[in-house]
Scaffold this motif. Structure first.
Motif, mmCIF file in Angstrom:
data_model
loop_
_atom_site.group_PDB
_atom_site.id
_atom_site.type_symbol
_atom_site.label_atom_id
_atom_site.label_comp_id
_atom_site.label_asym_id
_atom_site.label_seq_id
_atom_site.Cartn_x
_atom_site.Cartn_y
_atom_site.Cartn_z
ATOM 1 N N PRO A 1 59.801 -11.120 6.390
ATOM 2 C CA PRO A 1 60.359 -9.981 7.145
ATOM 3 C C PRO A 1 59.889 -8.633 6.595
ATOM 4 O O PRO A 1 59.646 -7.698 7.355
ATOM 5 C CB PRO A 1 61.872 -10.168 6.980
ATOM 6 N N ARG A 2 59.758 -8.540 5.246
ATOM 7 C CA ARG A 2 59.315 -7.277 4.662
ATOM 8 C C ARG A 2 57.872 -6.969 5.068
ATOM 9 O O ARG A 2 57.514 -5.815 5.297
ATOM 10 C CB ARG A 2 59.435 -7.348 3.146
ATOM 11 N N TRP A 3 57.020 -7.996 5.154
ATOM 12 C CA TRP A 3 55.622 -7.806 5.572
ATOM 13 C C TRP A 3 55.580 -7.156 6.956
ATOM 14 O O TRP A 3 54.828 -6.215 7.186
ATOM 15 C CB TRP A 3 54.923 -9.170 5.600
ATOM 16 N N LYS A 4 56.422 -7.659 7.863
ATOM 17 C CA LYS A 4 56.448 -7.134 9.226
ATOM 18 C C LYS A 4 57.054 -5.736 9.262
ATOM 19 O O LYS A 4 56.553 -4.850 9.971
ATOM 20 C CB LYS A 4 57.233 -8.080 10.130
ATOM 21 N N ALA A 5 58.110 -5.531 8.477
ATOM 22 C CA ALA A 5 58.775 -4.231 8.481
ATOM 23 C C ALA A 5 57.864 -3.133 7.944
ATOM 24 O O ALA A 5 57.950 -1.970 8.368
ATOM 25 C CB ALA A 5 60.058 -4.305 7.650
ATOM 26 N N MET A 6 56.983 -3.479 6.967
ATOM 27 C CA MET A 6 56.049 -2.489 6.426
ATOM 28 C C MET A 6 55.151 -1.904 7.511
ATOM 29 O O MET A 6 54.711 -0.759 7.423
ATOM 30 C CB MET A 6 55.177 -3.129 5.333
ATOM 31 N N LEU A 7 54.888 -2.708 8.558
ATOM 32 C CA LEU A 7 54.053 -2.251 9.671
ATOM 33 C C LEU A 7 54.880 -1.723 10.835
ATOM 34 O O LEU A 7 54.315 -1.355 11.873
ATOM 35 C CB LEU A 7 53.149 -3.387 10.162
ATOM 36 N N GLY A 8 56.193 -1.711 10.661
ATOM 37 C CA GLY A 8 57.056 -1.158 11.703
ATOM 38 C C GLY A 8 57.427 -2.138 12.787
ATOM 39 O O GLY A 8 57.781 -1.725 13.897
ATOM 40 N N TYR A 9 57.382 -3.444 12.492
ATOM 41 C CA TYR A 9 57.701 -4.462 13.489
ATOM 42 C C TYR A 9 58.969 -5.226 13.100
ATOM 43 O O TYR A 9 59.296 -5.363 11.907
ATOM 44 C CB TYR A 9 56.544 -5.455 13.646
ATOM 45 N N GLY A 10 59.650 -5.764 14.112
ATOM 46 C CA GLY A 10 60.801 -6.615 13.884
ATOM 47 C C GLY A 10 60.373 -8.051 13.628
ATOM 48 O O GLY A 10 59.200 -8.414 13.774
ATOM 49 N N GLU A 11 61.355 -8.881 13.264
ATOM 50 C CA GLU A 11 61.090 -10.268 12.883
ATOM 51 C C GLU A 11 60.370 -11.033 13.992
ATOM 52 O O GLU A 11 59.439 -11.794 13.740
ATOM 53 C CB GLU A 11 62.411 -10.963 12.533
ATOM 54 N N ALA A 12 60.785 -10.853 15.258
ATOM 55 C CA ALA A 12 60.245 -11.656 16.359
ATOM 56 C C ALA A 12 58.976 -11.061 16.969
ATOM 57 O O ALA A 12 58.397 -11.655 17.886
ATOM 58 C CB ALA A 12 61.313 -11.816 17.447
ATOM 59 N N GLU A 13 58.527 -9.899 16.464
ATOM 60 C CA GLU A 13 57.398 -9.218 17.101
ATOM 61 C C GLU A 13 56.049 -9.652 16.552
ATOM 62 O O GLU A 13 55.007 -9.277 17.095
ATOM 63 C CB GLU A 13 57.549 -7.702 16.945
ATOM 64 N N ILE A 14 56.032 -10.415 15.478
ATOM 65 C CA ILE A 14 54.778 -10.881 14.872
ATOM 66 C C ILE A 14 54.799 -12.403 14.854
ATOM 67 O O ILE A 14 55.714 -13.015 14.292
ATOM 68 C CB ILE A 14 54.623 -10.346 13.431
ATOM 69 N N SER A 15 53.778 -13.015 15.448
ATOM 70 C CA SER A 15 53.697 -14.482 15.458
ATOM 71 C C SER A 15 53.003 -14.968 14.191
ATOM 72 O O SER A 15 52.524 -14.181 13.382
ATOM 73 C CB SER A 15 52.927 -14.956 16.700
#
Length: 832
Positions: free
Chosen positions: A296-310
């Motif tokens: 989740p932190r990896w995605k949040a660093m780019l400004g995305y939520g949990e479900a927004e990155i596959s």
């Protein structure tokens, strides 16, 4: 070309190398049959450079390109580079194997010096490279084997109760081999009390059947008081009766293992806490299946939520800045193939809001039994703030913090680039203009540094607005600017630009109600002069600026060869002067100061001279100003004062008089300002027997006006010792009655220009009488300098001038000749 190819083929048959010839004009490449065999290329005469370069390993191709480019820009030394290639036919079959080649080559120039061909040879060195790799592996295995036998050995004689401890056993505890006795207590006494029973129980069991060996672990106290875990192994040597008589074995430090075991118990908990609280983003890539986990932190660093990155690698790579993607892929592949031990790489990536961020990725591969990577996991850290700080530091390193302009370092780099470009391409001329603001220090002192800084920023802005686009403006020091004027026709263009800059500077500036008008001294150096280094060009512009400043300021001057020769001559003179000081080449000449009433020598003025080994006697006007500027006047002045006093002591003893002979010694402005003159004089009087009043120090009027309060204090300290003070060249400077009253002065010396007027009948002759009268009123002595005739001496007697010196009486002369004058005078007195 045909004859060249025949020679290549003959050369190739005689050796083991392949040959290549790159025609830069047609961009065709001849590859010999052996070279084509190396590359797996079909036969045929026509090739393109990419037929070779496309088969070069990605890590090596840039170096090969760089070697070619260095030859194309005129590097005269042939290159030699090792690189990997794959055969074209094996790559098609999916069997790409890398082989090592050593490539040698050099450029062939045409009559104008331009490269037209690159020619060279290649050899297959794969076997040598393989042998080198095997040798490294062999050396590594040997180092590991040596490290593996890291135990300390012991041998305990149970009959004599003495123990041998190997050096390694002692070093495990932090002792040198000779620091331990052979007592068992060196061992048992250092075992932790809580663990001592473990060792004692093992020793006690040695006498039982089947218990001749043991292995225990315990803690021991080291030489520095720390505690380390040890694993001890031993075996007993029994006598025929089965009684242990000797115990031998080893001891190893297992602290790291014990610590690891303890940490291992906490690792899963720590990992869970770290993953939840870490600022880094975590990722885990299953290489074989392509599935990847992003935390989740990896995605949040780019400004995305949990479900927004596959869970695909494209989610990562598609957001990487295109120019950085190849570098990231290469870094990952190098680690996956085992060519790098770990993954660590910096790259830029696009956030959800479109902004660009810098990231640092780290990772480590998990490999199967065959060594192939099946999984790679790691972290990603946002380093945008650090990168911005690095960019700011880089900017600060090359720019002036107050004006934001380039600094000296960047200006020298730009001049260097212009010189290289001019040599390489024969580009048009350029010039370096150096601008120094006249009398800026006085403005800074009067208005304060804050106002001075505001003024500098205004001037910097004006200069920036006056320069052409493409020219570089830099601030070199407090009040010094430089401009790199590119692409000019002749010196006229540079002079025109300099005049624009001078006009921009001279416009009045109103600061805090003050109208300030500045001027500048400007020096110009032209590229046509011919320079190898940027420092030389900037130096010559500076020399031209100093000539403009010395010529009256607010001037523009262009550098020429004479100016450099003059500067070199000054440098040589300064170096010779330092040598003169070290090798006792300096000497004093003495000019008598005569009493006009009696005609007797009353004293001398000590004048410094330089006996140069090549030039002979150097006049003081050629070296005193240079000594003043360089600071050498301080040790020279001390030496002159010491030497003159020593000579005065000798003459006073040899020629005793009711009023002792006196000695006048000149004191330079810098000596008076920077040296502890009062302390030097006090020390001198303590070490000599002269009456203090017979020592006279000569000062200039201009010196007194530089810092009146400090001068007054130093003069009072010197006058309190009864040492006399003279004003030299009186009448040529400020000549104020106010300072004559406020400074403790004893003597006025009338300048020779006024004395000379006595013979010529000029109006200045009256000044001599005025000065003599003034001195009488103020109860001071008067010395007239430059007396060259009896008529001048007679006039001075009539106006009650006490003393005189000049060629009419004697020229400055070495001590021995001056002493002969005293001897002759004494003999005349005895004869009368």
């Amino acid at each position: 070309m045909g004859s060249n190819i025949d020679r290549y083929l003959l050369a190739e048959k005689a050796g083991s190398e392949g040959v290549w010839d790159w025609d830069l004009r047609s961009d065709t490449l001849y590859l010999s049959p052996r070279f084509k065999e190396f590359l797996g290329l079909p036969s045929g005469d026509l090739n393109r450079p990419n037929d070779w370069l496309s088969l070069v390993h990605a890590e090596d191709v840039d170096w090969l390109h760089a070697s070619f480019e260095a030859q194309m820009v005129g590097l005269s030394v042939p290159f030699q580079i090792e690189h990997r290639v794959r055969r074209a036919d094996s790559a098609k079959a999916g069997e790409a194997r890398w082989r090592w080649l050593v490539c040698r080559g050099m450029a062939v120039m045409d009559d104008s010096g331009e490269p037209v061909r690159l020619v060279g040879s290649v050899s297959d060195i794969t076997d040598r490279k393989t042998a080198e790799q095997e040798l490294r592996r062999s050396e590594e295995r040997y180092a590991l084997a040596a490290a593996a036998s890291n135990d300390g050995l012991y041998d305990w004689d149970l009959v004599t109760d003495r123990v041998y401890y190997s050096p390694r056993w002692a070093s495990l505890l932090g002792f040198a081999a000779g620091e331990l006795s052979d007592s068992p207590q060196e061992w048992l006494g250092r075992i932790h009390p809580a663990d001592r029973s473990v060792m004692l129980d093992a020793l006690e069991a040695l006498g039982r059947p089947g218990d001749a060996a043991f292995q225990v672990e315990y803690r021991m106290r080291t030489a520095d008081g720390a505690t380390r875990w040890m694993a001890c192994r031993g075996i007993a040597v029994l006598d025929p009766a089965g009684t242990p008589i000797r115990l031998v074995g080893s001891q190893a430090d297992v602290t790291d293992r014990k610590t690891a075991e303890q940490r291992l118990r906490q690792s899963e908990e720590r990992y869970a806490l770290a993953a939840a609280g870490a600022a880094d983003g975590l990722w885990d890539w299953q290489v074989d299946s392509g599935e990847i986990y992003y935390s989740p932190r990896w995605k949040a660093m780019l400004g995305y939520g949990e479900a927004e990155i596959s869970g695909t690698i494209a989610e990562w790579f598609d957001r990487v800045t295109p120019s950085d993607l190849d570098g990231l892929r290469s870094a990952i592949n190098l680690h996956l193939t085992g060519e790098r031990n770990h993954l660590q790489h910096e790259f830029r990536i696009r956030r959800a809001d479109g902004d660009e961020a810098w990231m640092l990725v780290r990772g480590l591969a998990v490999r199967n039994e065959q060594g192939s990577a099946v999984r790679i996991a790691g972290s990603m850290t946002d380093i945008t703030a650090r990168k911005k700080a690095e960019q700011q530091l880089l900017f600060d390193a090359f720019h002036d913090p107050m004006t934001g302009l380039p600094n000296r370092t960047l200006m020298l780099d730009r001049i260097g680039q212009a010189l290289d470009r001019n040599k390489r391409t024969g580009a048009r001329q350029f010039a370096t203009i150096l601008i120094d603001l006249d009398r800026f220090k006085s403005i800074n002192d009067a208005l304060g540094t804050t106002t001075g800084d505001r003024l500098l920023r205004i001037i910097a802005k004006r200069l920036d607005n006056s320069r052409r686009i493409g020219d570089t403006l830099a601030r070199l020091s407090a009040d010094e600017f430089a401009i790199l004027l590119d692409d000019i026709d002749d010196a006229g263009d540079a002079l025109g630009a300099a005049e624009r800059m001078a006009q921009a500077i001279s416009r009045p500036v109103n600061l805090d109600g003050h109208d300030i008008v500045l001027t500048a001294s400007i020096g110009i150096a032209l590229s046509a002069t011919g320079y190898e280094k940027p420092e030389d060009m900037l130096r010559d512009a500076s020399l031209a600026m100093y000539r403009a400043k010395s010529g009256g300021r607010a001037r523009i001057d262009v550098f020429d060869g004479n100016l450099r020769r003059q500067a070199m001559a000054v440098m040589r003179t300064e170096a010779d002067l330092r040598t003169a000081l070290e090798q006792d080449q300096l000497c004093l000449h003495y000019q008598p100061i005569v009493s006009l009433k009696t005609g007797v020598i009353a004293g001398f003025e000590a004048l410094m001279r330089w006996n140069h080994p090549d030039r002979g006697l150097v006049p003081p006007m050629e070296f005193i100003p240079l000594a003043e500027e360089s600071g050498l006047i301080l040790p020279m002045g001390r030496w002159a004062l010491e030497e003159a006093t020593r000579q005065l002591v000798a003459w006073q003893r040899q020629f005793p008089r009711p009023t002792p002979l006196f000695m006048s010694v000149n004191v330079s402005p810098r000596q008076f300002r920077d040296d502890d003159l009062a302390g030097v004089v006090e020390d001198l009087l303590e070490r000599t027997a002269i009456p203090p009043s017979s020592l006279k120090l000569e000062l200039t009027e201009s010196l007194l006006m530089q810092d009146p309060d400090k001068c007054r204090e130093v003069m009072r300290r010197i006058r309190a010792m009864d040492v006399r003070l003279s004003i030299d060249d009186f009448g040529t400077g400020y000549s104020s009655l106010a300072y004559l009253h406020s400074f403790p002065v004893d003597t006025l010396k009338i300048d020779r220009t006024f004395v000379k007027a006595l013979s010529s009948g000029e109006g200045n002759a009256a000044i001599v009488q005025v000065i003599a009268t003034l001195a009488t009123i103020l109860n001071m002595d008067v010395v007239a300098e430059g007396v060259e005739s009896e008529s001048e001496a007679e006039y001075l007697r009539d106006i009650m001038c006490q003393y005189a010196q000049g060629y009419h009486f004697a020229r400055p002369t070495p001590a021995a000749a001056a002493e002969r004058l005293l001897v002759a005078e004494t003999e005349r007195a005895l004869a009368s």
